[in-house]
Design a protein around this motif. Sequence first.
Motif: not given
Length: 323
Positions: A117, A120, A122, A185, A187, A226-228, A231
Motif C-alpha cells: 500500500i 498517491k 489524485d 489517497n 492505493y 493499482d486501486r485506491a 475514499r
Amino acid sequence: MNRDIFIGGAWPYANYFMHIGHLAALLPGDVLARYFRGNGDNVIYVSGTDSHGTPITQRAIQEKVTSEEIAKRYHKAFIKSFTSMNFEYDLYTATFTEEHKKLVKEYFLKLIENGYIYEKIDKDNYCEKCNKFLADRELKLICPVCGNETKGDQCDCGHVPTKEELAGSICVECGNKTIVKDNKNLYIALSKLQPQIEEYVSLHKNNWRKNAQNETDKYLKQGLRDRAVTRDLNWGVEIPVEGYENKRMYVWIEAVLGYVTATMKYCEENNLDWRQWWKESDNNKMYMVHGKDNITFHSLIFPGLLLALEDNYKLPDMIVSTE
C-alpha cells in the motif's frame, strides 16, 4: 478422512431489499453446504451484510436518517429473507460489527508493512458547496456516448465515464458544478501482485464456471491496475493511518476480508481453530458463491489481498458465479 470445507456466500449490499437475483446467485452455497454436511465433512458456511459505501450514505441523505440506521434496517430485512428461505448459514453477520472492523484494520496495517500500500495524489471532483470530495456515483453528467443524463460511475448504455469526462460534472446532492482538486489517497499495488495472481488463476480456473474464466482472463490480459483503498466518506471502516482520519476504506477491500473475520468469529464462539479452513493444506477446500457482477472481487482482488498478507492463506478453489 473428513475434509474441511469453507463456503462463502456473497454479502448483499444494505441499500435496499434483496430481490430474486440475490437469492438465485446465493442458493448454490446453501446446496453445497447441505451436501458436504451430509457427506460428513467439516463445513463452515458464512456470509453477511455489506454495510458501508456510497449507496448507503446516499439513501441515508434521501431519507434523512443516519447511514447506520439504513445498514441495520436492511441487515434485519436480509436475515428475515434468508430465514424465510431456510438458508442454513453457520454465521450470517455484518461488516458494521466491531469485531470485523478491528480485524480488518489489523490486516490493513499488515498490507502496509508488507509494502503493498502506498500514497498517491489524485485529481478528484470536489463540491465547494457541500465541502467534500465526491465518489463517481455522487456525480451526474451528460453521457458523451448516448447523450442521456447519467451518474458518474456508469451509464445505462454501458459507457463508464473517464476522469476527464467527469471534470466539471454536477453534484447529485446539491446540484452545484464541481471543480477538480488534489486529493491524497492510499492505493494497493495489484500490479505488483499480477505474477502471483496469474499463477494462482492458471492452477484453478479450469474448475471455475466459464463466465468466471472469461472475466478473470480479460482483466489479467489488460494488466491489473493499482486501486485506491481509501475514499472520502464518514461511514465505514476507519483508516488506521495518521493523516487519513477523515477517510474510510473502500468496501471492496474490507467486505471480502469479511469471509476471514466471520470464520474467526464463528470459530471463537464454537471453540474451533479458524486456521483449519484458512491456512493452506491438502485437506481443505474453498467455494466462493456469488453473482456474475462479483466475479473479479473473488477471483482477483480477494486472492490478491490474501497473497499480499504473506501468511500462507488458503485461496479460493471454486468460483461459483451465477448468471
